[in-house]
Write a protein that holds these residues in place. Structure first.
Motif, PDB file in Angstrom:
ATOM      1  N   GLN A 113       0.827  -1.198   0.000  1.00 47.92           N
ATOM      2  CA  GLN A 113       0.000   0.000   0.000  1.00 47.92           C
ATOM      3  C   GLN A 113       0.869   1.259   0.000  1.00 47.92           C
ATOM      4  O   GLN A 113       0.638   2.186  -0.786  1.00 47.92           O
ATOM      5  CB  GLN A 113      -0.934  -0.008   1.211  1.00 47.92           C
ATOM      6  CG  GLN A 113      -1.947   1.105   1.203  1.00 47.92           C
ATOM      7  CD  GLN A 113      -2.989   0.929   2.294  1.00 47.92           C
ATOM      8  OE1 GLN A 113      -2.819   0.161   3.238  1.00 47.92           O
ATOM      9  NE2 GLN A 113      -4.092   1.640   2.173  1.00 47.92           N
ATOM     10  N   LEU A 121       2.688   1.732  -3.402  1.00 49.89           N
ATOM     11  CA  LEU A 121       1.781   2.188  -4.451  1.00 49.89           C
ATOM     12  C   LEU A 121       1.412   3.653  -4.250  1.00 49.89           C
ATOM     13  O   LEU A 121       1.353   4.420  -5.208  1.00 49.89           O
ATOM     14  CB  LEU A 121       0.528   1.317  -4.507  1.00 49.89           C
ATOM     15  CG  LEU A 121       0.729  -0.083  -5.075  1.00 49.89           C
ATOM     16  CD1 LEU A 121      -0.552  -0.907  -4.925  1.00 49.89           C
ATOM     17  CD2 LEU A 121       1.167  -0.027  -6.540  1.00 49.89           C
ATOM     18  N   GLN A 122       1.189   4.047  -3.008  1.00 47.08           N
ATOM     19  CA  GLN A 122       0.829   5.441  -2.736  1.00 47.08           C
ATOM     20  C   GLN A 122       1.966   6.398  -3.087  1.00 47.08           C
ATOM     21  O   GLN A 122       1.718   7.519  -3.513  1.00 47.08           O
ATOM     22  CB  GLN A 122       0.421   5.612  -1.268  1.00 47.08           C
ATOM     23  CG  GLN A 122      -0.928   5.013  -0.962  1.00 47.08           C
ATOM     24  CD  GLN A 122      -1.283   5.012   0.507  1.00 47.08           C
ATOM     25  OE1 GLN A 122      -0.435   5.194   1.371  1.00 47.08           O
ATOM     26  NE2 GLN A 122      -2.564   4.795   0.801  1.00 47.08           N
ATOM     27  N   ASP A 182      -3.624   3.050 -12.326  1.00 51.73           N
ATOM     28  CA  ASP A 182      -4.211   3.238 -11.006  1.00 51.73           C
ATOM     29  C   ASP A 182      -4.452   1.851 -10.398  1.00 51.73           C
ATOM     30  O   ASP A 182      -5.338   1.122 -10.851  1.00 51.73           O
ATOM     31  CB  ASP A 182      -5.515   4.020 -11.121  1.00 51.73           C
ATOM     32  CG  ASP A 182      -6.174   4.267  -9.770  1.00 51.73           C
ATOM     33  OD1 ASP A 182      -5.571   3.939  -8.721  1.00 51.73           O
ATOM     34  OD2 ASP A 182      -7.303   4.786  -9.762  1.00 51.73           O
ATOM     35  N   TYR A 183      -3.674   1.506  -9.398  1.00 50.77           N
ATOM     36  CA  TYR A 183      -3.778   0.202  -8.743  1.00 50.77           C
ATOM     37  C   TYR A 183      -4.817   0.187  -7.622  1.00 50.77           C
ATOM     38  O   TYR A 183      -5.013  -0.833  -6.984  1.00 50.77           O
ATOM     39  CB  TYR A 183      -2.415  -0.222  -8.186  1.00 50.77           C
ATOM     40  CG  TYR A 183      -1.453  -0.666  -9.257  1.00 50.77           C
ATOM     41  CD1 TYR A 183      -1.418  -1.992  -9.683  1.00 50.77           C
ATOM     42  CD2 TYR A 183      -0.588   0.241  -9.865  1.00 50.77           C
ATOM     43  CE1 TYR A 183      -0.541  -2.405 -10.683  1.00 50.77           C
ATOM     44  CE2 TYR A 183       0.292  -0.168 -10.859  1.00 50.77           C
ATOM     45  CZ  TYR A 183       0.312  -1.486 -11.257  1.00 50.77           C
ATOM     46  OH  TYR A 183       1.167  -1.889 -12.243  1.00 50.77           O
ATOM     47  N   THR A 184      -5.467   1.313  -7.393  1.00 49.07           N
ATOM     48  CA  THR A 184      -6.402   1.431  -6.272  1.00 49.07           C
ATOM     49  C   THR A 184      -7.492   0.364  -6.275  1.00 49.07           C
ATOM     50  O   THR A 184      -7.739  -0.252  -5.226  1.00 49.07           O
ATOM     51  CB  THR A 184      -7.020   2.845  -6.227  1.00 49.07           C
ATOM     52  OG1 THR A 184      -5.955   3.805  -6.176  1.00 49.07           O
ATOM     53  CG2 THR A 184      -7.920   3.018  -5.023  1.00 49.07           C
ATOM     54  N   LEU A 209      -5.868  -2.947  -5.262  1.00 47.00           N
ATOM     55  CA  LEU A 209      -5.420  -2.875  -3.870  1.00 47.00           C
ATOM     56  C   LEU A 209      -6.613  -2.942  -2.928  1.00 47.00           C
ATOM     57  O   LEU A 209      -6.587  -3.679  -1.937  1.00 47.00           O
ATOM     58  CB  LEU A 209      -4.613  -1.600  -3.633  1.00 47.00           C
ATOM     59  CG  LEU A 209      -4.112  -1.403  -2.204  1.00 47.00           C
ATOM     60  CD1 LEU A 209      -3.124  -2.501  -1.813  1.00 47.00           C
ATOM     61  CD2 LEU A 209      -3.485  -0.025  -2.044  1.00 47.00           C
ATOM     62  N   ASN A 210      -7.659  -2.179  -3.230  1.00 43.31           N
ATOM     63  CA  ASN A 210      -8.849  -2.188  -2.368  1.00 43.31           C
ATOM     64  C   ASN A 210      -9.489  -3.575  -2.312  1.00 43.31           C
ATOM     65  O   ASN A 210      -9.936  -4.008  -1.250  1.00 43.31           O
ATOM     66  CB  ASN A 210      -9.861  -1.147  -2.836  1.00 43.31           C
ATOM     67  CG  ASN A 210      -9.413   0.269  -2.519  1.00 43.31           C
ATOM     68  OD1 ASN A 210      -8.529   0.490  -1.708  1.00 43.31           O
ATOM     69  ND2 ASN A 210     -10.020   1.228  -3.189  1.00 43.31           N
TER      70      ASN A 210
END
Length: 114
Positions: free
Chosen positions: A45, A48-49, A93-95, A98-99
């Protein structure tokens, strides 16, 4: 309390996971119970951020190995997809991935806490 039945309902391939633990159910459940606290979730996390695709790949690859060895299929599939995208340093965007992975971790944590 975590059980084989709960893990089956979660979508884990417990027969395969138990096989890797030589049929030792107590060992398998103990190892699975450690997954929600695995530090590589936070490393992934954070990487990625901050846009650190190399660090994200290392964390995702480590998670993929652990999740695969324990046959936690729902989590492994998402992590595997992320790992392959990160392996070639795909800018995206891996969000959502990841979520999804973190939501599954929370579900597993709830199974462990019950």
């Amino acid at each position: 309390m975590l059980t084989i039945e709960k893990l089956n309902d979660f979508g884990a391939d417990t027969a395969e996971g138990l096989g890797r633990c030589y049929g030792n159910e107590a060992l398998y459940l103990r190892l699975v119970g450690m997954i929600p606290a695995e530090a590589n979730f936070d490393k992934l996390q954070g990487a990625l951020q901050s846009g650190d695709l190399d660090g994200a790949f290392e964390a995702a690859h480590a998670l993929k190995g652990v999740l695969g060895n324990l046959s936690l299929t729902p989590m492994y599939q998402v992590c595997s997809e992320m790992t392959e995208l990160l392996r070639v340093r795909t800018e995206m965007d891996y969000t959502p991935l990841l979520n999804e992975l973190l939501t599954k971790r929370e579900s597993l944590a709830a199974l462990c806490a019950d």
